[in-house]
Design an enzyme around this catalytic site. Structure first.
Site, short mmCIF file in Angstrom:
data_model
loop_
_atom_site.label_atom_id
_atom_site.label_comp_id
_atom_site.label_asym_id
_atom_site.label_seq_id
_atom_site.Cartn_x
_atom_site.Cartn_y
_atom_site.Cartn_z
N GLU A 68 -10.73 -0.28 -1.36
CA GLU A 68 -10.53 0.91 -0.43
C GLU A 68 -11.32 2.18 -0.93
OE1 GLU A 68 -6.70 3.17 2.03
OE2 GLU A 68 -6.49 1.08 0.82
N HIS A 70 -15.93 1.24 7.50
CA HIS A 70 -15.59 -0.20 6.93
C HIS A 70 -16.98 -1.06 7.00
CE1 HIS A 70 -11.19 0.10 6.34
NE2 HIS A 70 -11.47 0.77 7.22
N ASN A 83 0.87 -1.37 0.10
CA ASN A 83 -0.02 0.05 -0.01
C ASN A 83 0.94 1.23 0.13
OD1 ASN A 83 -2.40 1.14 2.25
ND2 ASN A 83 -2.15 2.01 0.46
N GLY A 118 -8.44 -1.65 7.16
CA GLY A 118 -9.45 -2.78 6.99
C GLY A 118 -8.94 -3.96 7.66
N ASN A 154 -1.81 1.85 7.49
CA ASN A 154 -0.37 1.69 6.91
C ASN A 154 0.39 2.91 6.82
OD1 ASN A 154 -0.85 -1.19 6.14
ND2 ASN A 154 -1.76 -0.92 4.57
N CYS A 200 -5.55 6.04 8.17
CA CYS A 200 -4.96 4.84 7.30
C CYS A 200 -3.78 4.25 8.15
CB CYS A 200 -4.14 5.74 5.97
SG CYS A 200 -3.35 4.39 4.98
N CYS A 222 -4.35 -2.82 3.77
CA CYS A 222 -5.23 -1.68 4.37
C CYS A 222 -5.03 -2.01 5.72
CB CYS A 222 -6.65 -1.78 3.62
SG CYS A 222 -7.48 -0.39 4.54
N GLY A 223 -4.39 -1.26 6.46
CA GLY A 223 -4.24 -1.17 7.83
C GLY A 223 -5.47 -1.17 8.90
N ASN A 263 -15.47 1.50 2.98
CA ASN A 263 -14.26 0.71 2.68
C ASN A 263 -14.98 -0.92 2.72
OD1 ASN A 263 -11.83 2.46 2.55
ND2 ASN A 263 -12.69 2.90 4.56
#
Length: 272
Positions: A200, A151, A13, A212, A76, A74, A209-210, A182
């Site tokens: 995403e 999410h 990512n 996620g 990541n 986010c 996706c962290g 998401n």
């Protein structure tokens, strides 16, 4: 005006990171962020990250998706800026205050507490967010959770067989999700292991996706499918997700600096 940047990624990512704390970075908007993120005519990334001064934390992090939309969190990217900082830090985001620190396995991030109320997701109307009475073709009965950004999580026998490229945008833009959503497609492999694909919001399917991974792990834990410490495997690699007795989520995983460079702001219509 030449502007320095750092290209980084967390499990594939990838990010453009601009440090505006000392000046020399043009004012960021959706048009400029999307132009820089373009992989054919710009630098190319999933998200553009802007580091700014903060009165509340070590620094402030703003996050722009590849389509130019600004988003709340986010995971990541939080690991990436934590790696750049090189020490424990508190990070101000639109999704709240986060903490990042070096750890075995990379960077550990305190992602805060998950939220489950339908208004916190947000949804267009009230419903149970643990098992939502909705579906899109073969994807149904998802869970919803906000971990700094929204999410929805579907559990399926084989996440690799799902047409994410087709169904992802359909769900992302459904009127049920006024802030868009998401989309996470997950398969529980064991009590300690989840396989995951993520569509995403504003970026498409990503290698990792962290947030996620956090949302999916929490949804699985709430349903009793996994233990409170779990490995989430994405196309780019693995993340370790824990949900503590204090209700806070910890995400641990790697981040990498790819290269550094500069760009000419005038090439993107920004005056020097």
């Amino acid at each position: 005006m030449r502007v320095p940047f750092v290209k980084m990624h967390g499990l594939g990512n990838d990010f453009i990171v601009l440090d505006a704390r000392a000046g020399g970075v043009p004012a960021m908007d959706a048009r400029l962020a999307a132009a820089l993120a373009d992989r054919k005519t710009g630098i190319g990334c999933d998200q553009l990250i802007l580091i700014e001064p903060s009165e509340l934390a070590t620094f402030r992090m703003r996050i722009f998706n590849a389509d130019g939309s600004e988003v709340e969190a986010c995971g990541n990217a939080t690991r990436a800026v934590g790696l750049l900082h090189g020490a424990e830090a508190t990070i101000e985001t639109l999704g709240g205050l986060l903490k990042a620190a070096p750890a075995d396995g990379g960077i550990a991030v305190d992602m805060g507490e998950p939220r489950f109320d339908w208004q916190a997701i947000p949804l267009a109307y009230a419903m149970d967010t643990l098992t939502m009475p909705v579906g899109w073709e073969d994807l149904d009965a998802p869970a919803a959770v906000n971990v700094g950004n929204p999410h929805v999580v579907f559990f399926v026998p084989d996440c690799g067989a799902v047409e994410v490229e087709r169904l992802g945008p359909l769900i992302e833009h459904d009127p049920l999700f006024p802030a868009r959503i998401n989309v996470n497609i997950a398969t529980v492999a064991s009590r300690s292991h989840i396989r995951l694909r993520v569509w995403e919001r504003g970026a498409g399917e990503t290698r990792a996706c962290g947030t996620g991974a956090c949302a999916t792990a929490i949804a699985a834990m709430r349903r009793g499918l996994v233990d409170r410490q779990v490995t989430v495997s994405l196309a780019g690699g693995d993340l370790a997700i824990g949900w503590g007795a204090d209700n806070r989520i910890t995400m641990t995983g790697p981040a990498v600096e790819s290269f550094r460079g500069t760009f000419d702001a005038a090439d993107y219509g920004v005056a020097g």
